[in-house]
Design an enzyme around this catalytic site. Structure first.
Site, short mmCIF file in Angstrom:
data_model
loop_
_atom_site.label_atom_id
_atom_site.label_comp_id
_atom_site.label_asym_id
_atom_site.label_seq_id
_atom_site.Cartn_x
_atom_site.Cartn_y
_atom_site.Cartn_z
N SER A 252 0.84 -1.19 0.00
CA SER A 252 0.00 0.00 0.00
C SER A 252 0.87 1.23 0.00
CB SER A 252 -0.89 0.02 1.24
OG SER A 252 -0.08 0.25 2.36
N LYS A 253 0.33 2.29 -0.57
CA LYS A 253 1.15 3.49 -0.71
C LYS A 253 1.45 4.17 0.62
CE LYS A 253 -2.56 6.66 -1.98
NZ LYS A 253 -3.19 7.34 -3.08
N ARG A 254 0.73 3.76 1.64
CA ARG A 254 1.05 4.32 2.96
C ARG A 254 2.39 3.83 3.46
NH1 ARG A 254 -3.98 6.27 6.47
NH2 ARG A 254 -4.73 7.57 4.80
N LYS A 255 2.82 2.67 2.96
CA LYS A 255 4.08 2.10 3.45
C LYS A 255 5.17 2.07 2.40
CE LYS A 255 2.20 -0.42 7.19
NZ LYS A 255 1.60 -1.67 7.53
N ARG A 468 7.42 11.00 3.42
CA ARG A 468 7.33 9.75 4.20
C ARG A 468 8.70 9.44 4.82
NH1 ARG A 468 5.62 6.57 0.14
NH2 ARG A 468 3.57 7.52 0.07
#
Ligand code: GLU
Length: 495
Positions: A252-255, A468
């Protein structure tokens, strides 16, 4: 029989690594059988689909070298290849299903369905449609249609028994019909849902093998039923494992950056990205790590795919890309690729106006604009020290910035600035105060030209990845912290 496979992305965002992964296996499967690979755009979700996203998908698959023989841009005998242009075809097939009583019109209001779902939740039942409109008489249905009552069309599903579907990698999968919902096939606005459009198109486009992500396994019974109702042969199904982050969660783009644009901007060789994707769950008979697309085709056997979730690890990708550069490129080719695809006028010219105002000699240029050429910057914690916020506060602010930027549909400096300004007001900071850590995250220093200009040029993927990274330098956001911040963030967004 000619083998025909397809990739059928929905153009609702950045071109995803997962789409490239599925495209690769479809491409290789088709090629290894002397077949055809086609590209179809599944844009029935009109709210979320955009032409920009479609273009990025086409560009990134082409960049990787996964050409298609039929598709929205190249045409073909089974077109149109964009679902939004196939409305008449779906309407015709909906009529066939209604006539065969394989589908029915449902007039239930959203309110009724909400109450139903709430009741099912309270009673710990499977959520799903209860068949309320299944029993309407023909004349009742006609009267409602004539009166202009809105309706959806739903699939009729057997109420008992077991549905067995075959999967190339999993064998027979049994699913109780009781678990299968009476799927909406046509929405109230007349648009088909994924299920109807996908089945009709796969059939009319002569697709023989559907190779797609395992998140679609639960749709297989509905699709099988549709093929039966229409009286068509069903393509062979193959559900691929989902790519995972190094911590095994779903990619996922969160990680992890998930957009192909990011890997392109990072300067990976497309051959290496394909090679790496080819190793996700699959291996060469001799287990060699580095192989070309043609070698993959030559030795391809889909049964060598293993179902354990393959881990997409950027460090391994970088290692492989390094091998490709060292072992496969001559210095001349290296120069051609570096200057042709990457370090070129198109990329550099947009920030020359800013650099020009700040240099005294050309030798100042590289030091000043180095951050426009690198991937992640070597940011130290000290650089993120803030005059008003402690480290946790900076981390919180950057996380909110990241979420705002992830939600942006347009990526230009005015939109980015407006968003940051709005967020600054919402968290009680002056714009400059919020900009400061963003500057450090993006440019490595706060003394550069306007950071929104840099972000606009670096693009959404690289900009988000750097933010990030700065969050990680600040200690990262744990699951628990993430949940708390998410709650706070949602309250902000509503205010
Ligand atoms: N539009 C679907 C997707 O984006 C296609 C799934 C399928 O291949 O059937 O994943």
């Amino acid at each position: 029989m000619t083998i025909r496979t397809r990739v059928a992305p929905s153009p609702t965002g950045d071109p995803h690594v997962g789409t490239a992964y599925i495209a690769l296996f479809n491409w290789v499967f088709a090629r290894s059988h002397g077949g055809e690979f086609i590209l179809r755009i599944e844009d029935t979700d009109q709210q979320r689909s955009t032409p920009e996203s479609e273009q990025m998908i086409l560009d990134s698959l082409r960049w990787l070298g996964l050409e298609w023989s039929e598709g929205p841009d190249v045409g073909g005998s089974c077109g149109p290849y964009r679902q939004s242009e196939r409305g008449d075809i779906y309407a015709e097939h909906t009529d066939i299903l209604l006539e065969k009583r394989a589908a029915f019109r449902c007039f239930c209001s959203v309110e009724r369905l909400d109450v139903l779902r709430a009741e099912q939740m309270t009673n710990k039942q499977m959520p799903g449609y209860d068949g309320h409109c299944l029993h309407l008489k023909d004349d009742e249905v006609q009267a409602k249609v004539a009166a202009g009552e809105p309706y959806v069309v739903r699939l009729k599903v057997p109420s008992e028994g077991v549905c067995s579907v075959n999967d190339m990698l999993r064998g027979t999968i049994d699913i109780d019909w009781a678990q299968i919902d009476m799927q909406v096939l046509v929405k109230a606005d007349g648009m088909p849902t994924y299920h109807l459009a996908n089945v009709v198109d796969d059939h009319l486009m002569g697709i023989t093998h559907v190779i797609r992500g395992e998140e679609w396994i639960n749709s297989a019974p509905k699709h099988q039923l549709l093929y039966q109702y229409f009286g068509w042969d069903m393509p062979t199904l193959c559900h691929m494992p989902l790519l995972r982050n190094p911590d095994k969660s779903k990619l996922s783009k969160r990680k992890n950056p998930t957009s192909i644009n990011y890997y392109r901007r990072m300067g990976y060789l497309p051959e290496a990205v394909l090679n790496y994707l080819g190793r996700m769950g699959w291996s060469m008979p001799d287990e060699r790590e580095k192989f070309t697309l043609n070698e993959m085709v030559e030795h391809f056997d889909i049964q060598r795919l293993s179902l354990g979730g393959p881990i997409f690890d950027q460090e391994k990708l970088a290692w492989l890309s390094g091998r490709w550069i060292r072992e496969n490129l001559t210095v001349d080719q290296f120069a051609d690729r570096l200057f042709g695809e990457w370090l070129n006028d198109d990329y550099i010219k947009p920030f020359l106006p800013f650099a020009k105002e700040r240099v005294e000699r050309f030798t100042d240029f590289i030091a000043l604009s180095g951050f426009m050429f690198t991937g992640m910057l070597d940011i130290k914690l000290d650089a993120l020290t803030h005059k008003k916020l402690d480290d946790t506060g900076v981390k919180r602010a950057l996380q909110f910035v990241l979420w705002r930027l992830e939600a942006l549909r347009e990526w230009d400096k005015d939109t980015i600035f407006a968003e940051i300004k709005r967020l600054a007001t919402a968290i009680d900071l002056k714009v400059g105060e919020l900009m400061q850590p963003i500057f450090v995250a993006i440019a490595g220093t706060s003394s550069s030209w306007s950071v929104v200009d840099s972000m606009a040029i670096l693009g959404p993927d690289m900009s988000r990845a750097r933010i990030r990274y700065a969050i990680d330098v600040l200690g990262g956001v744990s699951k628990k912290e993430g949940k708390r911040l998410d709650k706070e963030y949602k309250q902000l967004s509503e205010s």
